[in-house]
Structures are given as structure tokens and as C-alpha cells.
Design an enzyme around this catalytic site. Sequence first.
Site, PDB file in Angstrom:
ATOM      1  CE1 TYR A  75      44.634  33.828   2.703  1.00  0.00           C
ATOM      2  CE2 TYR A  75      45.094  32.019   3.399  1.00  0.00           C
ATOM      3  CZ  TYR A  75      44.813  33.249   3.722  1.00  0.00           C
ATOM      4  OH  TYR A  75      45.476  33.048   5.117  1.00  0.00           O
ATOM      5  CD  GLU A  76      39.039  34.221   0.660  1.00  0.00           C
ATOM      6  OE1 GLU A  76      38.956  33.209   1.445  1.00  0.00           O
ATOM      7  OE2 GLU A  76      38.575  34.633  -0.153  1.00  0.00           O
TER       8      GLU A  76
END
Lengths: 565, 565
Positions: free
Chosen positions: B426-427
Site C-alpha cells: 500500500y501507499e
Amino acid sequence: MPYRAPLSDFSFLLDMVGFAEVAATERFAESTPDTVTAILAEAGRLCEATLAPLNRAGDKHPARLENGVVRTSPGFAEGYRAIADGGWVGMSARTEFGGMGLPISLATCVNDMMGSACLALQLNPLMTQGQIEALEHHASDALKSLYIPKLVSGEWCGTMNLTEPQAGSDVGAVRARAEDRGDGTYAISGQKIYISWGDNDFSGNVCHLVLARLPDGPEGTKGISLFMVPKLIPDADGKPGARNALHVVSLEHKMGLHGSPTAVMQYDGAQGWLVGQPHNGMAAMFTMMNNARLGVGMQGVAVAEAAFQQALGYAMERRQGKTPFGSGAIVDHADVRRMLAQMKAEVFSARAIGLACAVAIDMGRATGSAEWQARAALLTPIAKAYGTDIGCEVAHLGVQVHGGMGFIEETGAAQFSRDVRVTAIYEGTNGIQAMDLVGRKMMDRGEAAYRLCDEMQAAAELARAAHPDLAGAVWTAAEALREATEALIGLQMNDRFAGAVPYLRAFARVLGGHFHLKAALADPARLPLAAFAIKRLLPDYGPLLVQARAGAEGLYALTPEALSA
Amino acid sequence: MPYRAPLSDFSFLLDMVGFAEVAATERFAESTPDTVTAILAEAGRLCEATLAPLNRAGDKHPARLENGVVRTSPGFAEGYRAIADGGWVGMSARTEFGGMGLPISLATCVNDMMGSACLALQLNPLMTQGQIEALEHHASDALKSLYIPKLVSGEWCGTMNLTEPQAGSDVGAVRARAEDRGDGTYAISGQKIYISWGDNDFSGNVCHLVLARLPDGPEGTKGISLFMVPKLIPDADGKPGARNALHVVSLEHKMGLHGSPTAVMQYDGAQGWLVGQPHNGMAAMFTMMNNARLGVGMQGVAVAEAAFQQALGYAMERRQGKTPFGSGAIVDHADVRRMLAQMKAEVFSARAIGLACAVAIDMGRATGSAEWQARAALLTPIAKAYGTDIGCEVAHLGVQVHGGMGFIEETGAAQFSRDVRVTAIYEGTNGIQAMDLVGRKMMDRGEAAYRLCDEMQAAAELARAAHPDLAGAVWTAAEALREATEALIGLQMNDRFAGAVPYLRAFARVLGGHFHLKAALADPARLPLAAFAIKRLLPDYGPLLVQARAGAEGLYALTPEALSA
């Protein structure tokens, strides 16, 4: 993304690692090319159609213990029956007890496919196969004729009971007791943990091979004996009768492999039969473990294959961002392609090493050659540790290729990663494998290792005209491996142990480069993967061998106090 | 093995990466040594005593959706309250809105500790922190004064809504729509997925920052706008009032991080307020993401720290086999010591890189220096990808140190491994980070990278007298990194992308060696770990840079058809 059995890979690899030699022996003369093809195809169908669909259910509906009875995951009973009915449990057992008598090389391919399809269920026959082999080599004729046919047919299942809370890697610390009942049998008492498939609700009996200590057994591994302890005691006709004094205490809540019940077993004076000589249980256990170690190594390869297939399928369908060649599927992004290439290259290397090990086992058995036996012994810890390490790594990459979807359980990518994790631990952690490699397996002063280096360099010479750069890289790597092996043999044992894991990994890297080079020479279509493996993965051996040779002193300079600071 | 906040490591590292410069700026003049010590100690107490005990419950009792309401894990509401009451949500927010105004360097240490203690809960304030920062930089004064104080106090929580099923790494594919309601607000419609902490049952409101497209927004990232869309619409006094037209559709069933509800969010003409300029939402989102990327990188470090502590604790208690020095605890086996050393060395390297990045962010903000800003931009993807990669690797090793117990959920070692997995995704996946590094972050023709190489070599020169071998190794590695950077910059973009991940890893390896060398020079007690890192881990950069420079051609030679064969 349904699993597809990689049949052409198996054919190619068997050919490449010298299966023809196995088939040329008297013992395995029936393994003609047609038979091999038919067997692999039949097993492939079973795995694709019957076993692979069970894998998610095993994860979502773990085996559970209900009122002392293990209830297995939905469909597992039917899946097991299909394995047993196909004769796959006893495929490498001797024909005199109903086995197919197939070479381990072929059994390894079949186990690989079954492991890709449903690892949790595959572990069950894998355990039974190990037990059959231990009994074939060490049990009395009476035990053999009573148990082996039932195990081979799959009517009964087998387990291995080694571990106790205080006796994990250190098997010599086993405390389970055995007392002579005076009737040719023994009363077995104690607790065993981590018993894979310790019970089930689909076989007519569960036969436990249990390590325990006789009253006069000396401390350590030399005082341990092996016993057959069936859940139901067979009557005079071999029919399962009275319940033995043993039971499942609990099942573990594990990170993965939920479909495989991992039991804590309690033995309370259970009736057991001695297998092999008193105090010599470790010999029989090693027979079982060597088989199982290769088998577990291939479990790693199997999950890696399945994870690779699923990730590739996803990458060919998922569209995201602008790709350099405009297909829009993420497989065309360079970094995704890199991950998939690495996955495929590692699967190929690890499978080749495993099958080369299997061929060596078969040749050792069929010919009695000490050289082949030494090769099998050398390759077993490499096949186990490297196969399961890349199992973890490839499954990790498979999650990564899926992006956010990889972390969501419904894709199955996460399950591969969770399931395969234990393979780097059980049947001897990968650290133990590496210590076996640099310790016991180098008691020949490196002879078997040097012979492999010679072979790799000879093969590189043969490839040099066609692929000078790749051949040169493999030749140089084999030379570095030889030098590091010499250096290692000159070290104290604990200095070897300090570098054992990197050494094993480097050994596998070089072998992988060698097999990729052979593949490219045999089949030009395999050149791109070979070039990837040799140019981009093989160079790892350099730093790995630096670590391998670095010794223990620098590690112990870092005291537990310094680590805690 | 209870978590222990590594306070002395933070002090040492802050000192080493130049925090004194941050404290010497006017903006951060209040960060005196005494204040820093007090803040870290206070946060450490919170993490040890209040947050760490929640971690298992988050895993065992996942957040769930009941009749449209998210019910959080047992104890999480109280844990959140303790975080909010301590002022930790708004610790780096500006004081004018009630924040502590602390440097990111300190906030990073606190987030690190909170992430070690309970990653699932820590993710909540991390999201809010990112939102505060986006609002500080891009929102109107009215929005700022309405939302930021409530977010800073922890009364309300914030989320980021970027991803849609067809728009993951490719944010430009966002389809959510925004229509002008003619009253200064917008009607937001569409579905968003993977929304971390999309709802909870402990905050007075949940404020969603949502990327959506205005009717006249061009295709791609340049047509996307950012909106504040609160769950409950604040009335004139800022009190949460009517429910907005948005709801949680479902929560994901994930591999780990079960305590953090990951929501599918549905917006049905929900009332939203524009943040920043129309079509310029990506600018605000990047503010939020850059902050979050360092934050996520430290999540990896945080879990690695916790996994290390637990594995070390286990290894110092577990007795198994004969150890060379007779303690009998497995920490004294060479291979276990090797694993623990690797874990600790990686944590140190990744934490140093993350804190160096944080110092660069602080200096960039406090001084406006383009040089510091360029350094922060360069280090952010490295901190994110390397921190989370070693998070996964160290947690994996932590399981391995536990042996069979590692695979059993009750130890918690497996949970670390499952929880941390998502941080590499994620990110921006770690592949995306690496592409950012070799793409956008090299638009300065490598200037920022070369400056780092210069610094590393200058530091190596300073260390040469005391530690000639180690200093020489670091100097040479920095030179190789410089050459590879030059080579990369000479390549087409897709050839850079092909080697981006290995390049990022090599960069981190060299930085890690540099920081270990600095540590050894500053504190002789740190020499053994530095020697381990530089002699045994640093050499990886060689093969990594070979891969980094290898280009895309070899990857595309391996066609999807060849991969499928």
C-alpha cells in the site's frame, strides 16, 4: 486461475537430469517413456480436476477437533479417496506389497503436482510414503506384511511422531517412554507435538511411528527406539479392532496449511511394536526423514509453481497504467515481468535440483553405487532448503504481483504464502539442513561436492561454443563454489555452521545456473529464461560465498547483551 | 515477550543523522534535547503499557461490519483514546490548530514505536496525520479551521480515498464523479476500495479525502480533484450533524492487519468540499502520500523491531541442542545468532534511512532549502520500499528463529509476518517506489544521488584511520553506486524501470553500510554489528547493481507465451 499441471516441464527436466539412466536399470525397467508419459498425465488430471478445487476449502474450513474426533475440511475425504484409488500413495512402494514400484524421480513429479493442487491434503500421503519406506527398510516381516499393504492402498494412513516440547531440532532429547509388556509388544507413553495429520475421519486406521526411549536406552540419539503404534489395534486377521491408548489432545491454530490437522498426541501406555533394533530408532527415522526431506523440498517448489501460475494469469488479465508495448496488461510492465521471470527461473532451478536428487536416490538404490548415494545425500538438504526457501520467496512475489488484491484472502495468493511458510521449518529447519550439508555431508572431505563442480564445469565447456558468456559465468561460479568448499572444509565445525545457510544458498544458485545452461543448450526456447537466471540471479553466489566463509567469530562478537542493547 | 521501546537507539540515531541541525532551526527551536528525551520516553510508555497489549486482540478479533456499523477490535477504542489524549495524532501538526508542531523526525520515532506496539491501530492516526498535512497545505482557511483542530485532537479521524477497482497504481484512471451543487459544495459519487480505517466506532466523525473527477476534468491525473467528504456533515458550529450519503459496503478479509478495517466505500451524491484547485487534486494527494510513504516505510521498520525483540527473547530462553559455548539457549547456535544479527542490522539500517529522510523533510521545511528538499524526495521511496521489504524479511526470520512455534499463531511471530506484508504494497507498491526513484527522482540528472555518494565517501574517509577495511568497503560501494547511477541515467526510461527494484535495494544497502560505519565510529559498542553489516550484508550491492543495469531487453525476450509454456 485453475492449476495446470506442467507436464512438459517434467518431461524436459527428467530428460535433462538423466532419468534415462534410471529407466535403463533393471529395477526400474518398466519406466519406459510411454509409461512415464501416461503416469504423469494421469496424475496431472487428478490434480487439476479433483485436488486443486479443494485448496481454498482447506484454508477456509480448517480441520477441527470435535469430541476427540478430527473432522477434516470439506471435500478432503473424497480427495484422499481419489489419491488412494489412483494408487498414488504407494506409487514408489515395492510391488510385492501392492505398490507401483515407481522410481522416486516419478513419485517426486507426482507429489509436486499434488502439492501445487492442494498442499494440505498432499501432506497426508507424503507422510504415509515416508512411513512405508521406513517399514520396508527396518520392520520385521510380520509388521511389513500387516501394515504395508494397507498403507499402500491408502486404507490406512501413516504419521511420524518425533517432536516433543523439549525435543525439536534436538531429537536426542526425546523423553517418551517404552516399556516391554512381555508379550513382544511395548507400552508407549508420552506427549508428541506437531504431528501432521495426527488423525483424520477418512482412513480405516492411523498408524503412528513413534520415537521413544526404552528403560535401558542411553541418553541422546543412541538411546531412542522406533515403534509402530496404531490408533486401532489390528486383530489376528489384520482388521482394525480395539482402540489403542492414544488420543489427539488438541490441534494447532497455524499461520497456514489449515486443511492439515497438526496434532498434539498423547500416548498413555499405548500398545506398540518395535521397528528395527532397540536403541536404533534414529536409523529408521533417517530413512523416513531423507525421503521426507526431498518431499518437503518439492512442496516448496509445488507451491511456488502454483503461486507463479496464478500470478502470471493475473498479470495477463489485469490492466493498469500505460505499458511500453501497449497491451495494457501488467505483465508488460518491466518490473512485473522481472518478478514473473524470477519466479519461473527459481521454480525451474529448484525443481531441477530436486529431480536431480531423486535420480541420484533411484540410481543409488538400483545400482548400489556409493557415488550416487553420496550425491543423493549431498543434494537432499539443498533440495529441501532451497526448494522451500524459494517456495516462500516465490509465493511472496506472487502476492506482490497481485498488488492490493494479493493481501486479500479471496485471491488465494496470500494462502500460498501462508501455507508454504512451514515447509522451511518442518522436517528439519532450513538452518538444520544447511548444517547437515556442511557437517555430515562433508565428511567425505568434499568429494561429492567436487564431483558436482567437475560435472558443472564439464557441462559449461560443452555449452561454451553456443553460449560463451553464459557458459563462462557458470564455469566461474562452479570454480568459486569449489574454492569455497575447500575453504569451508578447512574450518572448525562451528565456523562452518556460521556460514552454512549462505553456503547452501550459493550451492543452489550455482546448480541453478548449471541447469539453466543445460536447458538452453537442449532447447533454444529456454534461452531467455536461462539468460535471465544466469545474468541476473546467478551473481548472488559471490556475496553468499563471502558470508559462507566469514566464520563464527564475528557473530559471537555480537553478544546477546549487545543484541539486546 | 513484551515490547520494549528502543529509546536509546532513537537518541543515538537522531544524533547520527543530524537532528541537531533540525533543532537549531527557528521553526523547531523547541526541540531541545530535554524535550526530545521527554517526548520519546512518554510515547514509549504509552506503546509499552497501553498499545502493545492490544496487538493480539486485533488479530484474533478483527474489525467487523454489523448492520452498516464498523465494530473495532477489543480495546482499540481505549487505545485510540490514549493516543489522542497524549496529543500524538497531531504531534507534527502546526501549533496554530492545536498541534504540537514537532519535527517529522520526532513524529517518525513515535510512529515507529506505535507501529511496533500495534500496527493495526497505529495505521489510524497515520492516516489522519497525512490528511492534516494535506489540509494544511491545500485547503481553504474555512476548511482548515473547521477540520484540522478536530483531527489534531483526535476527536475526528481522517482517511484517504484514492483507489478504485480499475484505478490502483494508475490513479489517473479514477472514475468517481463530482458535480457542482451550486452552493459551493459538490456531490460525490462512486466506489472506492482498500480504504484503511474507512470507519470506526470510536471517533466523533470520519473525514474522507476523496479523489474524484469534475465534469470538465480531462482524462488522466490532470483531471482529478480532491474533496473533503465527512461521514457526518458538520453544522454551522462545527458539530457533526446529518449523515452524509456515503457508507461502508464491506470490509476485506485480509492476510493480516485484521484490527484495521479495510473498507469498500460507496458515495452516492455525498456532499463534499473542494480541497485545493479544481483538477489539481493530485498535488494535494502527493503531499499526503509523501508523508504517508515515509510513515509506511517506518511501519515496516516498526514491525521488524517488534519481530526482532520477540525472536531474540525467544532465542535467549529456548534451550535446544548443545551450543558451542554451553549456555544451551539457541541464541548461542551460530546460525541463530546469524539470523538475529541480520535482523538487528537491517532494522538499524532501515531506521537510519527513514530518520535521515525525516531530517531532510524537516530541514527542507524549516529552511526552504532546495537541496534538503531534493534529498527528502530522493530518500522517500527508498525509506518506504526498503523499510517495508526488510519488515517482511525480518518478520520472516523471526518466524524461522521460533522454529515450529513460529508457525503457530499463539506466539505472535506469524502475526508480525502477516501484518507487515501489506506495507510493501500500500501507499504505492515497492515496485512503484523504485520506478519513482529511477524516474521522477532522477530528473535532476542524479544530482541528489551524487551528493549522497559524496557524503558517504567523505564519511568513509573520516573513518578510514579507525576502521580501514570497513571504511574501504563503504567507499568502494558508494563509488559503485555512483557509477551505476550514471549508467542508469543514460538509459531509456523502461530500461531504468527494469532495474529499478534492484537499484533501490542496492542504494539502501550502501546507505546502510554508511550508517553502520558512522555508528561504529561514534560508539565502539556498535562495531560488532557494523562489522557484520558491512562485511556480510553490504556486498549484496554488487549483484544488485548488475541487475540494476541489465535493462529491459532480456525481460521482454521472455514473452508471456514463454512464461506460460
